[in-house]
Write an enzyme that holds these catalytic residues in place. Structure first.
Site: not given
Ligand code: G3P
Length: 213
Positions: A83
């Site tokens: 990533k």
């Molecule tokens: O896949 C990306 C994710 O982990 C981010 O999620 O909920 O932290 O915006 P969030």
């Protein structure tokens, strides 16, 4: 649409992978930090559970460092995807990693333009953060739709991941938009499986079955 689980918690991964509904895993530094285990141990455990793409985030800021980390992590297992956050250094690293045959997942994407450039650089996956766009007062799903339209039009090979998913509607909308992958946290997967009418229906069938002579 492929379903990835968005977590670094190996118990959650094991639970949902055993149900046959998970094709891969995405992690990020924040998810890794929530676990009380060394980073390498977490990744090795995930690799032992899941036979599918496992995204591990590079944390260096310069392209050289990202490439070095990418080479190191990709040696852990053939399923590891690196990533890389989108910026100039990230794009440079994606280009080099892709030349070396190392798969990449370009992350922290918030616009179709960023997704298009990540694809040009050779990203295997592009992760659009739907929930965070919604939080900022934008429409995350519009970015998914727009990007899919462009990717289809030009037959772009990078796979689109609908990420930062916060609820089951995000999943349905991602599938309707033709996203290649939705990476979903465990609490949303749980909500997708359950329905109160199913629970009620199962209970009624079990109760009635007891009356059968
Ligand atoms: O896949 C990306 C994710 O982990 C981010 O999620 O909920 O932290 O915006 P969030």
């Amino acid at each position: 649409m492929e379903v990835f689980i968005d977590t670094a918690n190996t118990e959650q991964i094991k639970k949902y992978y055993e149900l046959g509904i998970v094709d891969g895993v995405t992690t990020n530094p924040s998810l890794i930090a929530k676990e009380d285990k060394p980073f390498k141990k977490i990744i090795e455990e995930i690799v032992s559970i899941v036979d599918g793409p496992i995204s591990v985030e590079a944390t260096e800021e310069k392209a050289e460092g990202i490439i070095k980390q990418g080479e190191e992590y990709s040696k852990i297992n053939k399923n590891i995807v690196i990533k890389v956050a989108i910026n100039e250094e990230g794009l440079k690293a994606i280009k080099e990693l892709s030349k070396k045959g190392i798969k990449t997942n370009c992350t922290l994407i918030f616009s179709a333009n960023q997704a298009l450039l990540a694809a040009k650089a050779g990203a295997s996956y592009v992760s659009i953060f739907v929930g965070r766009l919604d939080d900022a007062g934008n429409n995350g799903m519009n970015v998914i739709r727009e990007t899919m339209e462009i990717f289809k039009m030009y037959k772009i090979e990078s796979k689109l991941i609908s990420a930062s998913i916060r609820n089951p509607i995000h999943v349905i909308e991602s599938a309707k938009a033709g996203a290649d992958v939705a990476t979903i946290p465990f609490n949303v997967l749980d909500k997708m499986i359950k329905h109160p009418l199913t629970d009620k229906g199962i209970q009624k069938f079990l109760d009635d079955w007891k009356k059968v002579k």
